[in-house]
Motif scaffolding. Structure first.
Motif, PDB file in Angstrom:
ATOM      1  N   LYS A   1      48.219  16.027 -17.818  1.00  0.00           N
ATOM      2  CA  LYS A   1      49.614  16.428 -17.695  1.00  0.00           C
ATOM      3  C   LYS A   1      49.855  17.502 -18.740  1.00  0.00           C
ATOM      4  O   LYS A   1      49.567  17.317 -19.919  1.00  0.00           O
TER       5      LYS A   1
ATOM      6  N   LEU B   1      50.365  18.821 -13.374  1.00  0.00           N
ATOM      7  CA  LEU B   1      49.158  18.014 -13.427  1.00  0.00           C
ATOM      8  C   LEU B   1      47.993  18.908 -13.038  1.00  0.00           C
ATOM      9  O   LEU B   1      48.016  19.541 -11.977  1.00  0.00           O
TER      10      LEU B   1
ATOM     11  N   GLN C   1      52.509  20.396 -20.451  1.00  0.00           N
ATOM     12  CA  GLN C   1      53.842  20.963 -20.640  1.00  0.00           C
ATOM     13  C   GLN C   1      53.660  22.475 -20.680  1.00  0.00           C
ATOM     14  O   GLN C   1      53.041  23.002 -21.582  1.00  0.00           O
ATOM     15  N   TYR C   2      54.155  23.186 -19.681  1.00  0.00           N
ATOM     16  CA  TYR C   2      53.827  24.608 -19.597  1.00  0.00           C
ATOM     17  C   TYR C   2      54.916  25.519 -20.101  1.00  0.00           C
ATOM     18  O   TYR C   2      54.630  26.564 -20.631  1.00  0.00           O
TER      19      TYR C   2
ATOM     20  N   ASP D   1      56.793  25.420  -8.799  1.00  0.00           N
ATOM     21  CA  ASP D   1      57.693  24.474  -9.446  1.00  0.00           C
ATOM     22  C   ASP D   1      59.069  24.540  -8.790  1.00  0.00           C
ATOM     23  O   ASP D   1      59.258  25.266  -7.807  1.00  0.00           O
TER      24      ASP D   1
ATOM     25  N   GLN E   1      59.481  15.933 -11.144  1.00  0.00           N
ATOM     26  CA  GLN E   1      60.144  16.210 -12.420  1.00  0.00           C
ATOM     27  C   GLN E   1      59.611  17.486 -13.081  1.00  0.00           C
ATOM     28  O   GLN E   1      59.813  17.712 -14.271  1.00  0.00           O
ATOM     29  N   ASP E   2      58.907  18.314 -12.334  1.00  0.00           N
ATOM     30  CA  ASP E   2      58.300  19.553 -12.834  1.00  0.00           C
ATOM     31  C   ASP E   2      57.233  19.320 -13.897  1.00  0.00           C
ATOM     32  O   ASP E   2      56.982  20.169 -14.747  1.00  0.00           O
ATOM     33  N   ASN E   3      56.575  18.166 -13.859  1.00  0.00           N
ATOM     34  CA  ASN E   3      55.400  17.952 -14.709  1.00  0.00           C
ATOM     35  C   ASN E   3      54.219  18.618 -14.025  1.00  0.00           C
ATOM     36  O   ASN E   3      54.009  18.445 -12.815  1.00  0.00           O
TER      37      ASN E   3
ATOM     38  N   VAL F   1      52.607  20.161  -9.144  1.00  0.00           N
ATOM     39  CA  VAL F   1      53.819  19.908  -9.918  1.00  0.00           C
ATOM     40  C   VAL F   1      54.522  18.745  -9.241  1.00  0.00           C
ATOM     41  O   VAL F   1      54.737  18.770  -8.026  1.00  0.00           O
ATOM     42  N   ASP F   2      54.895  17.716 -10.025  1.00  0.00           N
ATOM     43  CA  ASP F   2      55.580  16.569  -9.432  1.00  0.00           C
ATOM     44  C   ASP F   2      57.087  16.813  -9.354  1.00  0.00           C
ATOM     45  O   ASP F   2      57.564  17.899  -9.693  1.00  0.00           O
TER      46      ASP F   2
ATOM     47  N   LYS G   1      59.636  25.527 -20.698  1.00  0.00           N
ATOM     48  CA  LYS G   1      60.960  25.162 -20.185  1.00  0.00           C
ATOM     49  C   LYS G   1      61.993  25.758 -21.096  1.00  0.00           C
ATOM     50  O   LYS G   1      61.791  25.931 -22.248  1.00  0.00           O
TER      51      LYS G   1
END
Length: 111
Positions: A106, A95, A108-109, A48, A91-93, A88-89, A111
């Motif tokens: 997708k 996948l 959410q891990y 990330d 925007q830190d999403n 990770v894209d 933040k």
């Protein structure tokens, strides 16, 4: 400070994540934390924006999150079935694909 260039790989046969420097020196080897005492089958790897390493554990349907120095941060149980590939894209999403269904989810891990 400039980012260090490294090669990261998941070695399912060895049950480890391995990071090698640009000069081919071993930087770290991560294995499943001793608290779980279970097999670890990483398949796929990504990082990330913070330099954390994420790898799916196909045997236990979870994602291992490791900091850039190889220290265990978290095992995220995200309701996936045999997570197989991930990225990770911008925007830190996170996948993650599932091996059997072919679905990409997708996640959410943290933040």
């Amino acid at each position: 400070m400039a980012a260090k260039k490294c090669t990261k790989m998941a070695d399912g046969d060895a049950g480890a994540v391995v990071v090698v420097s640009a000069t081919d020196k071993l930087r770290l080897r991560y294995r499943c934390p001793s608290i779980s005492r279970v097999s670890f089958l990483p398949y796929g790897i990504t990082t990330d924006s913070q330099g954390n390493i994420l790898t799916p554990d196909c045997d236990h349907d979870c994602i291992h999150i490791i900091d850039r120095d190889g220290h265990f941060i978290h095992i995220h149980n995200c309701g996936l079935q045999i997570p197989w590939g991930l990225c990770v894209d911008s925007q830190d999403n996170l996948l993650v694909s599932e091996q059997l269904t072919g679905n990409v989810k997708k996640v959410q891990y943290y933040k």
